[in-house]
Design a protein around this motif. Sequence first.
Motif, mmCIF file in Angstrom:
data_model
loop_
_atom_site.group_PDB
_atom_site.id
_atom_site.type_symbol
_atom_site.label_atom_id
_atom_site.label_comp_id
_atom_site.label_asym_id
_atom_site.label_seq_id
_atom_site.Cartn_x
_atom_site.Cartn_y
_atom_site.Cartn_z
ATOM 1 N N UNK A 286 -0.917 4.646 14.252
ATOM 2 C CA UNK A 286 -0.083 3.555 14.755
ATOM 3 C C UNK A 286 1.228 3.441 13.974
ATOM 4 N N UNK A 287 2.337 3.552 14.699
ATOM 5 C CA UNK A 287 3.651 3.373 14.081
ATOM 6 C C UNK A 287 3.790 1.948 13.563
ATOM 7 N N UNK A 288 3.320 0.969 14.337
ATOM 8 C CA UNK A 288 3.463 -0.428 13.923
ATOM 9 C C UNK A 288 2.669 -0.708 12.650
ATOM 10 N N UNK A 289 1.465 -0.158 12.528
ATOM 11 C CA UNK A 289 0.685 -0.351 11.304
ATOM 12 C C UNK A 289 1.431 0.217 10.100
ATOM 13 N N UNK A 290 2.036 1.394 10.295
ATOM 14 C CA UNK A 290 2.792 1.986 9.189
ATOM 15 C C UNK A 290 4.004 1.130 8.827
ATOM 16 N N UNK A 306 -7.853 6.082 14.576
ATOM 17 C CA UNK A 306 -7.363 6.545 13.292
ATOM 18 C C UNK A 306 -6.940 5.443 12.337
ATOM 19 N N UNK A 307 -7.117 4.177 12.736
ATOM 20 C CA UNK A 307 -6.643 3.067 11.895
ATOM 21 C C UNK A 307 -7.328 3.019 10.527
ATOM 22 N N UNK A 308 -8.673 3.112 10.435
ATOM 23 C CA UNK A 308 -9.290 3.036 9.101
ATOM 24 C C UNK A 308 -8.778 4.102 8.141
ATOM 25 N N UNK A 309 -8.643 5.355 8.619
ATOM 26 C CA UNK A 309 -8.125 6.411 7.747
ATOM 27 C C UNK A 309 -6.682 6.150 7.353
#
Length: 378
Positions: A286-290, A306-309
């Motif tokens: 996620x671009x927003x998470x980054x 892929x969020x947890x990793x």
Amino acid sequence: MSPVSSNAPHGQWPLRTVQVLGGGNAGSSAHVRSLAGGLVARGVRVTVCAPAEADRAYDFTGAGAEHVHVPRSSDPASVAALRAACASADLVHAHGLHASFRTVLALSGHSTPLVVTWHNRSRAEGARAHLLRLLERRVVKTASVMLGTSSDLVDRARQTGARDARLAAVGLPGQGRSPDHEDPDRPRPKVRAELGSTGRPLLIAVGSLDRYRGYDVLLDAARAWRDLDPVPLVVVAGEGPLRSVLQRRIADEDLPVRLIGHHDDVPELLAAADLALLTSSWESRSVFAQEALYAGVPLVATRVGGIPDLVGDAAELLPYGDAEALADAVVRLLADPERRELLRERGVRQAAGWPTEDETVAQVLSIYDELTQPRPLA
């Protein structure tokens, strides 16, 4: 970094590559733009095959690449245009399922190495889901190397029959910007005032208004936040098919939520935010998470894909679809400045370990060299 002539594929330089992009979401389009610029800087000739509107939005030509307009459609004219663009390429790199399937058709009968990057999982139900699985198998069995932006995408490629599937290093374009960056003409209080969040917490969510983003769950949770004093404001930046449905719910239930449409400067929103919310049913990288972690904004996200990793222990992770858990997590964080500060610190540490744009280009160029170097005779 300059190319090393003695290590040039086929004993010659420059390497001629074609990047194929379909409609492209924001993440894959920005990645191709960054990749094109990095490859050109290293002496690689790059052609980007993408719709004209993608070049207008991401300026591939400004990165030094040649742009060839290829429509999203898989009709014969589109495939023929792609075949012509790839005719003299040493290697072709396609991004996304539909773009890679068109590329497989265009390269039929040729031995040109094909690298495919999956940035996201294709979503569909019923007959369309079956069709997408058939497309996936055709692409995976043709590609020389499959790259996935998250480990579950790599696993999916392997399970579908990939001969070589690897985790892609994908640096966030523009990373390294100071978390304290803000336009001096638009300080944090001004942005909050413009959004209607003066004197109240500001929660930011970013993404297209479609059913996979979990905004129905977000609105369910927002009902609980009406009881807080002051009432937090949720601002959702994005456009999509569910806008009218979501807007109707917001009005009918008097929810503290604003839909502000597409927003060009997400870091500006994050600089004004108290919390970032990611409620999707699935995300890759996620671009927003980054962006949230780079900006030092505590993130509440669903534990999917892929969020947890990606975020490790630098976010509050929740099950998808659990409005009560989302509401409780936000209430707890707003009442706990020490926990928010801890998440900020962890976020900075986590982001420092992500691949840079240079590392992304280096990985891709290494794969290109691997696939185009002459093989010794047995």
